[in-house]
Scaffold this motif. Structure first.
Motif, PDB file in Angstrom:
ATOM      1  N   LEU A 155     -39.107  34.113 -11.948  1.00 51.01           N
ATOM      2  CA  LEU A 155     -38.124  33.517 -12.840  1.00 51.01           C
ATOM      3  C   LEU A 155     -38.593  33.599 -14.288  1.00 51.01           C
ATOM      4  N   PRO A 156     -37.699  33.901 -15.216  1.00 44.86           N
ATOM      5  CA  PRO A 156     -38.078  34.001 -16.631  1.00 44.86           C
ATOM      6  C   PRO A 156     -38.756  32.729 -17.124  1.00 44.86           C
ATOM      7  N   GLY A 157     -39.888  32.894 -17.771  1.00 46.27           N
ATOM      8  CA  GLY A 157     -40.589  31.768 -18.370  1.00 46.27           C
ATOM      9  C   GLY A 157     -41.555  31.048 -17.455  1.00 46.27           C
ATOM     10  N   VAL A 158     -41.441  31.250 -16.137  1.00 50.28           N
ATOM     11  CA  VAL A 158     -42.298  30.511 -15.206  1.00 50.28           C
ATOM     12  C   VAL A 158     -43.754  30.953 -15.332  1.00 50.28           C
ATOM     13  N   ALA A 159     -43.978  32.252 -15.488  1.00 53.18           N
ATOM     14  CA  ALA A 159     -45.352  32.744 -15.587  1.00 53.18           C
ATOM     15  C   ALA A 159     -46.070  32.149 -16.790  1.00 53.18           C
ATOM     16  N   SER A 160     -45.412  32.144 -17.949  1.00 50.76           N
ATOM     17  CA  SER A 160     -46.049  31.587 -19.140  1.00 50.76           C
ATOM     18  C   SER A 160     -46.244  30.079 -19.003  1.00 50.76           C
ATOM     19  N   LEU A 161     -45.286  29.395 -18.352  1.00 51.03           N
ATOM     20  CA  LEU A 161     -45.422  27.961 -18.112  1.00 51.03           C
ATOM     21  C   LEU A 161     -46.607  27.684 -17.196  1.00 51.03           C
ATOM     22  N   PHE A 162     -46.718  28.466 -16.125  1.00 48.93           N
ATOM     23  CA  PHE A 162     -47.823  28.292 -15.186  1.00 48.93           C
ATOM     24  C   PHE A 162     -49.160  28.551 -15.877  1.00 48.93           C
ATOM     25  N   ALA A 163     -49.189  29.576 -16.722  1.00 48.82           N
ATOM     26  CA  ALA A 163     -50.419  29.888 -17.456  1.00 48.82           C
ATOM     27  C   ALA A 163     -50.846  28.709 -18.321  1.00 48.82           C
ATOM     28  N   ARG A 164     -49.872  28.043 -18.958  1.00 48.87           N
ATOM     29  CA  ARG A 164     -50.198  26.893 -19.801  1.00 48.87           C
ATOM     30  C   ARG A 164     -50.652  25.694 -18.959  1.00 48.87           C
ATOM     31  N   LEU A 165     -49.952  25.455 -17.863  1.00 50.17           N
ATOM     32  CA  LEU A 165     -50.273  24.302 -17.024  1.00 50.17           C
ATOM     33  C   LEU A 165     -51.628  24.429 -16.354  1.00 50.17           C
ATOM     34  N   THR A 166     -52.065  25.667 -16.137  1.00 49.10           N
ATOM     35  CA  THR A 166     -53.325  25.893 -15.416  1.00 49.10           C
ATOM     36  C   THR A 166     -54.441  26.392 -16.331  1.00 49.10           C
ATOM     37  N   ARG A 167     -54.281  26.204 -17.635  1.00 50.79           N
ATOM     38  CA  ARG A 167     -55.273  26.770 -18.563  1.00 50.79           C
ATOM     39  C   ARG A 167     -56.657  26.141 -18.368  1.00 50.79           C
ATOM     40  N   ASP A 168     -56.715  24.949 -17.774  1.00 51.73           N
ATOM     41  CA  ASP A 168     -58.006  24.296 -17.539  1.00 51.73           C
ATOM     42  C   ASP A 168     -58.619  24.676 -16.194  1.00 51.73           C
ATOM     43  N   TRP A 169     -57.903  25.448 -15.385  1.00 54.51           N
ATOM     44  CA  TRP A 169     -58.455  25.877 -14.106  1.00 54.51           C
ATOM     45  C   TRP A 169     -59.559  26.903 -14.351  1.00 54.51           C
ATOM     46  N   THR A 170     -60.618  26.798 -13.601  1.00 55.01           N
ATOM     47  CA  THR A 170     -61.689  27.787 -13.709  1.00 55.01           C
ATOM     48  C   THR A 170     -61.333  29.020 -12.889  1.00 55.01           C
ATOM     49  N   ALA A 171     -62.038  30.115 -13.150  1.00 60.81           N
ATOM     50  CA  ALA A 171     -61.831  31.328 -12.356  1.00 60.81           C
ATOM     51  C   ALA A 171     -62.167  31.067 -10.890  1.00 60.81           C
ATOM     52  N   GLU A 172     -63.153  30.191 -10.648  1.00 59.36           N
ATOM     53  CA  GLU A 172     -63.503  29.845  -9.262  1.00 59.36           C
ATOM     54  C   GLU A 172     -62.344  29.130  -8.580  1.00 59.36           C
ATOM     55  N   ASP A 173     -61.709  28.194  -9.302  1.00 53.83           N
ATOM     56  CA  ASP A 173     -60.560  27.476  -8.738  1.00 53.83           C
ATOM     57  C   ASP A 173     -59.439  28.446  -8.386  1.00 53.83           C
ATOM     58  N   ARG A 174     -59.134  29.341  -9.302  1.00 52.68           N
ATOM     59  CA  ARG A 174     -58.057  30.296  -9.071  1.00 52.68           C
ATOM     60  C   ARG A 174     -58.382  31.220  -7.897  1.00 52.68           C
ATOM     61  N   THR A 175     -59.624  31.665  -7.837  1.00 54.62           N
ATOM     62  CA  THR A 175     -60.022  32.579  -6.762  1.00 54.62           C
ATOM     63  C   THR A 175     -59.930  31.896  -5.400  1.00 54.62           C
ATOM     64  N   ARG A 176     -60.378  30.644  -5.329  1.00 55.25           N
ATOM     65  CA  ARG A 176     -60.268  29.919  -4.056  1.00 55.25           C
ATOM     66  C   ARG A 176     -58.808  29.759  -3.651  1.00 55.25           C
ATOM     67  N   GLY A 177     -57.937  29.514  -4.620  1.00 55.34           N
ATOM     68  CA  GLY A 177     -56.520  29.378  -4.313  1.00 55.34           C
ATOM     69  C   GLY A 177     -55.922  30.660  -3.776  1.00 55.34           C
ATOM     70  N   VAL A 178     -56.279  31.776  -4.407  1.00 53.92           N
ATOM     71  CA  VAL A 178     -55.777  33.073  -3.954  1.00 53.92           C
ATOM     72  C   VAL A 178     -56.282  33.379  -2.554  1.00 53.92           C
ATOM     73  N   MET A 179     -57.555  33.114  -2.308  1.00 59.88           N
ATOM     74  CA  MET A 179     -58.124  33.411  -0.988  1.00 59.88           C
ATOM     75  C   MET A 179     -57.522  32.520   0.089  1.00 59.88           C
ATOM     76  N   ALA A 180     -57.246  31.259  -0.246  1.00 60.55           N
ATOM     77  CA  ALA A 180     -56.609  30.368   0.728  1.00 60.55           C
ATOM     78  C   ALA A 180     -55.223  30.871   1.098  1.00 60.55           C
ATOM     79  N   LEU A 181     -54.548  31.502   0.146  1.00 58.41           N
ATOM     80  CA  LEU A 181     -53.208  32.017   0.387  1.00 58.41           C
ATOM     81  C   LEU A 181     -53.231  33.344   1.131  1.00 58.41           C
ATOM     82  N   CYS A 182     -54.225  34.170   0.861  1.00 55.64           N
ATOM     83  CA  CYS A 182     -54.214  35.557   1.360  1.00 55.64           C
ATOM     84  C   CYS A 182     -55.024  35.775   2.634  1.00 55.64           C
TER      85      CYS A 182
END
Length: 321
Positions: free
Chosen positions: A172-199
């Protein structure tokens, strides 16, 4: 004839020095770039164990890269000449000049690559988005595909799993930039664990080294100015492909595929429903099905030996070429 069948200018693949970047390269692999008009693609390859082996091309999924095939390629380098592509805007490939991240746009990039290298027909592999791309390539350019191996291909579902909803929302238009702002404090480790939990069916199968490599790659991607744009536009491309009907619909194109096809589905896939395995088996005219009850969305990373064995059996059925 669709626009995918008309890849445009045929240009000889330019010989370019290996790409220098922070992208991880496993032992025995090498990276190189191929320049085409309006498009630069990075390829990851392994030298085949002997000359004269038939070529294979591997296409990754949304948010992935050619690294997703690093576990599988060495298990097949005695039977095929392995090469994996970074789709435009992913891995080490820059965005396409035309900004086209649709399934058709990605398919056109693969077709242009194969035409320019005069490397086809290939044994074509695809995962998730790459499975949809590979299906379209095989349907519109059967001369380029010897066999088709699809791992959790992103083919249209009427009832999408709840865990796959965030991917659709990303379109959806604008969701990616919104998500990027909302998660700007997430570490790369946090993001990686989330991706791995999903995949992954079981993220615990990932080694500590594998996790650290994935974190380093996540850090690298987040620094790219086009990261979220490529993700959002490609997600939109999947959604658009899901709603496309007629001869351009992916299920209709699956029915047109002539190449012998190996399907791989994971029982714990949170992005592509396991129930789609039956429909896919019926759609592809010459299909074989491998189901892995404990696998998630990336079986070629979780169970590369099982995927390699399935391909070898497919190759044997086709006379080993």
């Amino acid at each position: 004839m669709s626009s995918t069948e008309l890849p445009g200018i045929r240009a000889a693949a330019a010989a370019v020095a290996p790409t220098v970047s922070t992208v991880r390269v496993a032992e025995g692999e090498r990276l190189r770039s191929v320049e085409l008009p309006g498009l630069t693609l990075t390829l990851r390859s392994r030298p085949p164990r002997r000359s004269g082996l038939p070529p294979a091309l591997f296409v990754h999924g949304l948010g992935g890269s050619s690294q997703n095939w690093t576990a599988l390629m060495p298990l097949l380098d005695d039977v095929v000449d392995c090469e994996a592509v970074d789709l435009p805007g992913f891995g080490d490939s820059p965005p396409p000049d035309d900004g086209n991240y649709s399934v058709t746009g990605h398919a056109r990039a693969v077709i242009r690559l194969l035409d320019a290298q005069e490397r086809g027909p290939v044994h074509l592999f695809g995962n998730s988005l790459g499975g949809a791309v590979a299906t379209r390539v095989a349907a519109v350019r059967p001369d380029l595909v010897r066999t088709l191996t699809l791992v959790s291909p992103a083919l249209p579902e009427i009832r999408v799993q709840r865990t796959a909803a965030p991917t659709a929302l990303l379109a959806l238009p604008g969701v990616a930039s919104l998500f990027a702002r909302l998660t700007r404090d997430w570490t790369a480790e946090d993001r990686t664990r989330g991706v791995m939990a999903l995949c992954y069916g079981d993220p615990a199968r990932v080694s500590e080294t594998g996790f650290r490599d994935a974190v380093a790659e996540m850090e690298r991607r987040l620094e790219l100015p086009y990261f979220w744009d490529a993700m959002a536009r490609s997600a939109r491309g999947i959604v658009d492909a899901y709603t496309l009907g007629g001869q351009q619909g992916l299920w209709r194109q699956a029915e047109r595929v002539l190449a012998p096809t190996q399907l791989v589905y994971g029982g714990r896939d949170r992005l592509v429903s396991f129930r789609m395995a039956r429909r896919a088996s019926a759609a592809f005219r010459d299909a074989r099905l491998l189901t892995l009850p404990d696998a998630g969305h990336v079986a070629m990373m979780e169970y590369p030996e099982a995927v390699a064995q399935a391909f070898r059996e497919l190759l044997d059925e086709c006379g080993g070429s």
